[in-house]
Enzyme design. Structure first.
Site, PDB file in Angstrom:
ATOM      1  N   LYS A  80       0.863  -1.175   0.000  1.00  0.00           N
ATOM      2  CA  LYS A  80       0.000   0.000   0.000  1.00  0.00           C
ATOM      3  C   LYS A  80       0.901   1.226   0.000  1.00  0.00           C
ATOM      4  O   LYS A  80       1.996   1.211   0.570  1.00  0.00           O
ATOM      5  CB  LYS A  80      -0.860  -0.005   1.270  1.00  0.00           C
ATOM      6  CG  LYS A  80      -2.083   0.852   1.194  1.00  0.00           C
ATOM      7  CD  LYS A  80      -3.274   0.075   0.670  1.00  0.00           C
ATOM      8  CE  LYS A  80      -4.511   0.944   0.574  1.00  0.00           C
ATOM      9  NZ  LYS A  80      -5.695   0.196   0.153  1.00  0.00           N
ATOM     10  N   GLY A 180     -25.279   2.659   3.889  1.00  0.00           N
ATOM     11  CA  GLY A 180     -24.420   3.242   2.851  1.00  0.00           C
ATOM     12  C   GLY A 180     -24.869   2.783   1.471  1.00  0.00           C
ATOM     13  O   GLY A 180     -24.903   1.578   1.192  1.00  0.00           O
ATOM     14  N   GLY A 182     -23.701   3.933  -1.717  1.00  0.00           N
ATOM     15  CA  GLY A 182     -22.818   4.517  -2.724  1.00  0.00           C
ATOM     16  C   GLY A 182     -22.486   3.518  -3.818  1.00  0.00           C
ATOM     17  O   GLY A 182     -23.338   2.729  -4.252  1.00  0.00           O
ATOM     18  N   VAL A 184     -21.003   0.773  -3.949  1.00  0.00           N
ATOM     19  CA  VAL A 184     -21.247  -0.647  -3.681  1.00  0.00           C
ATOM     20  C   VAL A 184     -22.674  -0.866  -3.176  1.00  0.00           C
ATOM     21  O   VAL A 184     -23.374  -1.765  -3.648  1.00  0.00           O
ATOM     22  CB  VAL A 184     -20.247  -1.204  -2.640  1.00  0.00           C
ATOM     23  CG1 VAL A 184     -20.536  -2.667  -2.356  1.00  0.00           C
ATOM     24  CG2 VAL A 184     -18.809  -1.029  -3.115  1.00  0.00           C
TER      25      VAL A 184
END
Ligand code: NAD
Length: 350
Positions: A80, A180, A182, A184
Site C-alpha cells: 500500500k 451506505g 454509494g 457498492v
C-alpha cells in the site's frame, strides 16, 4: 521511534519513504509481502497530521492487502502507498507523475491503483511513468473500470452463503439492512431485491436513500438508526469500525456481511459478535470482488465471464471459514486471519 518494534510492523519486507522536492511529494510505500506475487494495493492520499500516522496506516493497510489478496487466491502479495497531503488542495499532475517514478523505481515489486483520495485520472498520470499501475479508465468491452458493482456482486453472493449457513434459508423474504448506498451499496440493493430480500436502507445523504426507496421499494430509516434495525442481516457498506463495544450489544441481526473495510473496531469485537450469536463475514474476504476485477484488468486478456467466475468463489471461501470457526469455536475474523497467514507461509515455502 524504533521502526522494527512498532505495533503495526509485521515483518514487512520493505518500506520506502519517497520525497520529491519539485512537486512536494511525500509518500510512504509499504510492501508487506511478495510471497504470492508482486505487492498490490492502492495509493491513499490523506492529510495525515504526522508522518508517524501515515507510516502506521501504510503498515496496517499493506498487511491487510496481503491477507485480502491471499484469501482471494490472487497471485499478488500485499502493499500500500500513502501520499501525505490534502486530496482537495494539493493534487497536481506532476505530483502523481513523481509518485509514478517512485513506483517505477521498485521495478514491479509494488503495483499501485486508486484508493481513498485518489482517482482514475490520478492513476493516468502515474501511468505516464510506470506500467506498474491498475485501475485505469477503460473503454467498453474491456475488463476493468469501476470496481464497485463487482464488489457488490461478491457481497451479494456472500450474504446468500451466510444466510444459508446461519439460517438455513434462501434470501426470499429475509430482511437486510444496508448502511451506505454509494458505489457498492446501491448495486448491492438491486441484487438483493431481485433475489426477494426485504430492504431497509440508510445513507448520510438522504437523496440516495430516497432513490433506492423509489427504485426498489426499500424502507428508509435515519442513518443513526440503521445498525439496530430488526432485520436478519446487517450489511455495512459505508465506514469502518462500525462494529464496536457500543454498537454490538444493540445489533439485532443474526448475520453481519457487508462491503466496508475494517468493520471491526478491535480484534476483540470479533469475539463479541461470536458470543452474541451473530455470524460475521470477514470484510476482506467478502469484499474482494473489486480487487479481483483490478487483478484481471492488470493481467490483461481476461473477460467479464472470467471475472464473474472468480467472484463466484467468494461464497465457498466464506463457508469454509464459517465451518472451521464453528468446529474450532473461534471467531470467523480470527479464522480468516489464520487462513490468510497459512496461504502466505505456503507461498513463501513454495
Ligand atoms: P462510497 O463513498 O461510494 O459510498 C459510501 C456511502 O456511505 C456514501 O453514499 C455515504 O454518504 C454513505 N455514508 C457515509 N457515512 C454514513 C453513515 N454514517 N451512515 C450511512 N451512510 C453513510 O463508497 P463505496 O465505494 O460504496 O464503498 C463502501 C465501503 O466499501 C467503503 O468502506 C469502502 O472502503 C468499501 N469497499 C469498497 C470497494 C469498492 O469496490 N468500491 C471495495 C472494497 C471495499
Amino acid at each position: 521511534m524504533d521502526l522494527f518494534t512498532l505495533p503495526d510492523f509485521d515483518g514487512h519486507e520493505q518500506v520506502v519513504f519517497g520525497h520529491d522536492r519539485a512537486t512536494g511529494l511525500r509518500a510512504i510505500l509499504a510492501i508487506h509481502s511478495t510471497a504470492l506475487g508482486p505487492a498490490a494495493g492502492g495509493c491513499r492520499m490523506w492529510a495525515y497530521p504526522s508522518s508517524d500516522e501515515a507510516l502506521t496506516d501504510a503498515l496496517r493497510l499493506s498487511r491487510g492487502m496481503s491477507y485480502k489478496n491471499a484469501m482471494a487466491e490472487l497471485d499478488f502479495g500485499g502493499g500500500k502507498a500513502v501520499i501525505i497531503g490534502d486530496a482537495r488542495a494539493h493534487k497536481t499532475p506532476a505530483l502523481f507523475q513523481a509518485f509514478g517514478r517512485l513506483v517505477e523505481s521498485l521495478g514491479g515489486r509494488y503495483i499501485t491503483a486508486e484508493d481513498v483520495g485518489t482517482t482514475t485520472a490520478d492513476m493516468e498520470q502515474v501511468a505516464t511513468q510506470t506500467r506498474f499501475v491498475s485501475g485505469l479508465a477503460r473503454t467498453s468491452g474491456e475488463v476493468g473500470g469501476d470496481p464497485g458493482p463487482k464488489t457488490a456482486l461478491g457481497v451479494f453472493l456472500g450474504i446468500r452463503a451466510a444466510v444459508r449457513f446461519q439460517l438455513g434459508r434462501s434470501l426470499e423474504g429475509v430482511g437486510v439492512a444496508v448502511q451506505g448506498l454509494g458505489g457498492v451499496g446501491h448495486p448491492l440493493c438491486r441484487l438483493l431485491a431481485a433475489d426477494g430480500a426485504r430492504l431497509t436502507v440508510a445513507d448520510a445523504r438522504a437523496e440516495l436513500a430516497e432513490q433506492v426507496r423509489d427504485e426498489l421499494g426499500a424502507t428508509v430509516v435515519p442513518a443513526e438508526a440503521i445498525l439496530e434495525q430488526q432485520a436478519e442481516v446487517l450489511a455495512p457498506c459505508a465506514l469502518g469500525a462500525v462494529l464496536n463495544e457500543r454498537s454490538i450489544p444493540r445489533l439485532r441481526a443474526r448475520v453481519v456481511a457487508g462491503a466496508a473495510n475494517n468493520q471491526l473496531a478491535r480484534e476483540a469485537d470479533g469475539q463479541a459478535l461470536m458470543k452474541a450469536g451473530i455470524l460475521y463475514a470477514p470484510d476482506y474476504v467478502i469484499n474482494a470482488g473489486g480487487i479481483i476485477n483490478v487483478a484481471h484488468e492488470y493481467h490483461g486478456g481476461s473477460s467479464e465471464a472470467a471475472v464473474r467466475a472468480a467472484i463466484e468463489k467468494i461464497p465457498e471461501r466464506l463457508t469454509a471459514i464459517f465451518e472451521r470457526a464453528r468446529r474450532e469455536s473461534l471467531p470467523t475474523s480470527v479464522v480468516a486471519d489464520q487462513m490468510a497467514r497459512e496461504r502466505l507461509r505456503a507461498g513463501r515455502a513454495g
